[in-house]
Scaffold this motif. Structure first.
Motif, PDB file in Angstrom:
ATOM      1  N   LEU A   1       0.865  -1.177   0.000  1.00  0.00           N
ATOM      2  CA  LEU A   1       0.000   0.000   0.000  1.00  0.00           C
ATOM      3  C   LEU A   1       0.908   1.236   0.000  1.00  0.00           C
TER       4      LEU A   1
ATOM      5  N   ARG B   1      -3.504  -2.244  -4.507  1.00  0.00           N
ATOM      6  CA  ARG B   1      -2.176  -2.608  -4.029  1.00  0.00           C
ATOM      7  C   ARG B   1      -1.193  -2.484  -5.190  1.00  0.00           C
TER       8      ARG B   1
ATOM      9  N   GLY C   1      -6.956  -4.719  -3.433  1.00  0.00           N
ATOM     10  CA  GLY C   1      -6.370  -3.560  -2.783  1.00  0.00           C
ATOM     11  C   GLY C   1      -7.090  -3.246  -1.490  1.00  0.00           C
ATOM     12  N   TYR C   2      -7.189  -1.968  -1.166  1.00  0.00           N
ATOM     13  CA  TYR C   2      -7.625  -1.548   0.160  1.00  0.00           C
ATOM     14  C   TYR C   2      -8.602  -0.379   0.061  1.00  0.00           C
TER      15      TYR C   2
ATOM     16  N   VAL D   1      -7.280   1.157   7.493  1.00  0.00           N
ATOM     17  CA  VAL D   1      -6.979   0.480   6.240  1.00  0.00           C
ATOM     18  C   VAL D   1      -7.701  -0.860   6.262  1.00  0.00           C
TER      19      VAL D   1
ATOM     20  N   ARG E   1      -1.928   6.992  -6.380  1.00  0.00           N
ATOM     21  CA  ARG E   1      -1.010   5.850  -6.335  1.00  0.00           C
ATOM     22  C   ARG E   1       0.457   6.313  -6.383  1.00  0.00           C
TER      23      ARG E   1
END
Length: 483
Positions: free
Chosen positions: A48, A421, A430-431, A448, A478
């Motif tokens: 992350l 991610r 991902g998150y 998270v 990102r």
């Protein structure tokens, strides 16, 4: 550094009534800080990497007159994740109006609930209100744009330092304003927007090309002045809105702010080719409503599918004084809803995705804006006097499954953007990241969560050394975009 919510409630509404949007969880913070190596409960995933940014209203000076939640100066709160560590900073958006009030040492503007006569200046289209850039954050061409909930100048921020780099003019090609939620197509590098005003043209639609210049702009003549908030894009089209909620013009001439919802008018959705002419705009009619936020839209065969958070009663019959009416108008009561616009027949189909749950402030995998998406991540809205987000909900377009996570008693969060991610390609690979604040002690943290398993709860909780007031929209940038 810790500040209890009540200790920072220095800004009070001078109407004589206690305004809840200036107290407790909403009370402004005045210190701008930078904090490194934040305390973490759990472990931040090593894959992350990027920065989570959230905008919101944070009045710097004691307000003039009655305060509306949308009036506050924009302040951005950001947490940068890198190699398992996190750092936090918050900064005001240095708008033209913010700088003017800083020089004067006091508030110079009244808010939307007061007569704007005497306000120093307004937006480019002549709306005499303070453009505070306090609403959304959109990443485009290496920078973040902070926008305002009506229409204003998008302000460019550095995504790491949060330094305000100035009003974005798109290389001196922008004339007019940009609304709150422009759409960025990462595949083409284009940015899509509209603005609107009280005089003709009531709406203008435009496209910023991949080179950063306004490449297309067209006037669209609606039946009258409207208050659209969002739009959608698909691979080949844009979808604009003409909704039956608008400011009462007679009240406006008297310096009063009054909204009218005309149930006798349909909701209209204008589909236009991405760089289409005004005469190429096609209108699709639907049941009357208001829409603050689009989830996403995409093309399937001859149809455009658009998911939204639909408000069926945008103008509740509030009783009491101006503060009570403001609270009733601000209260979110939205449901996930789907439109289908048949480009061949001109027909509209519509219906609920989730008729039972009040969810709003949606996010998706931003890489898929305008293209088919399986997942949407919304906040759940508590039934309370003010807007409180008490959890997150994941909608699955393929299975119809709804997965939920609750922040816990007395704990309220923010819009939770999807953070893929490193190297991840899937919409849930991902998150989700979100600020959460406990109203009992004012302690804020960033949670998270796994986008694939919200019910499991947070993987990591990053403790923030100051309270983060509840606010508006967020974005994730990102690490590859930061480079």
């Amino acid at each position: 550094m810790r500040q209890h919510p009540q200790a920072v409630a220095e800004v009070l509404d001078d109407s004589g009534e206690a305004n809840p949007y200036l107290l407790g969880l909403y009370a402004p913070v005045h210190e701008q800080i930078t904090a490194e190596n934040l305390k973490v409960i759990g472990e931040i995933p090593r894959d992350l990497n990027g920065v989570y940014l959230r905008n919101g209203p944070n009045p710097r000076h004691p307000v003039r007159g009655r305060y509306h939640w949308f009036d506050g100066d924009g302040m951005v709160h950001a947490v940068h994740f890198e190699n398992g560590r996190a750092r936090y900073r918050n900064r005001y958006v240095q708008t033209r109006a913010f700088r003017a009030e800083s020089s004067g040492g006091r508030a110079l503007w009244t808010g939307v609930m007061e007569n704007p006569k005497g306000n120093p200046f307004g937006n480019a289209r002549g709306l005499p209100l303070k453009d505070s850039a306090n609403t959304d954050l959109i990443f485009h061409r290496g920078r973040v744009l902070a926008t305002w909930y009506l229409c204003g100048s998008p302000y460019t921020l550095d995504p790491l330092s949060l330094e305000t780099l100035g009003a974005e003019t798109f290389l001196d090609t922008l004339t007019g304003d940009v609304m709150a939620h422009p759409k960025n197509d990462e595949r083409t590098g284009e940015l899509f927007w509209f603005d609107y005003g009280r005089t003709r043209p009531y709406m203008r639609y435009g496209v910023v090309g991949a080179d950063g210049r306004v490449a297309h702009c067209v006037d669209l003549d609606l039946p009258g002045s409207r208050l659209p908030h969002d739009m959608a894009i698909t691979e080949n089209h844009a979808v604009l809105m003409d909704l039956p909620l608008f400011q009462d013009q007679e009240a406006a001439r008297q310096g009063r702010y009054k909204l009218t919802f005309d149930r006798g008018l349909p909701s209209r959705f204008g589909v236009i080719p991405r760089r289409g002419a005004a005469e190429e705009l096609r209108w699709f009619e639907a049941k009357p409503c208001y829409i603050y936020h689009v989830v996403n839209a995409w093309e399937t065969g001859d149809e455009i599918v658009m998911d939204v958070c639909r408000v069926a009663r945008p103008a509740p019959a509030g009783t009491g004084g101006p503060l009570a009416r403001m609270l009733s108008y601000l209260k979110l009561d939205a449901r996930m809803y789907r439109y289908r616009f048949d480009l061949r027949t001109g027909r509209t189909s519509e219906g609920y995705v989730d008729p039972d749950h009040n969810t709003e402030f949606p996010s998706i995998d931003a890489r898929r804006t305008g293209y088919p998406t399986r997942y949407a991540y919304n906040v759940s809205v508590k039934d309370a006097a003010t807007n409180l987000f008490d959890g997150l909900v994941r909608y699955d377009n393929l299975t119809g499954e709804r997965q939920a996570y609750h922040f816990g008693e007395h704990r309220y969060g923010s819009e939770a953007p999807f953070a893929p991610r490193d190297g991840g390609t899937g919409e849930d690979d991902g998150y989700l990241v979100t600020f959460v604040t406990d109203e009992r002690d004012g302690v804020s943290e960033v949670q998270v969560l796994s986008a694939a398993d919200l019910a499991a709860g947070p993987i990591a909780r990053v403790i923030i050394p100051t309270r983060v007031p509840l606010g508006f929209h967020a974005t994730w940038v990102r690490s590859d975009q930061l480079r």
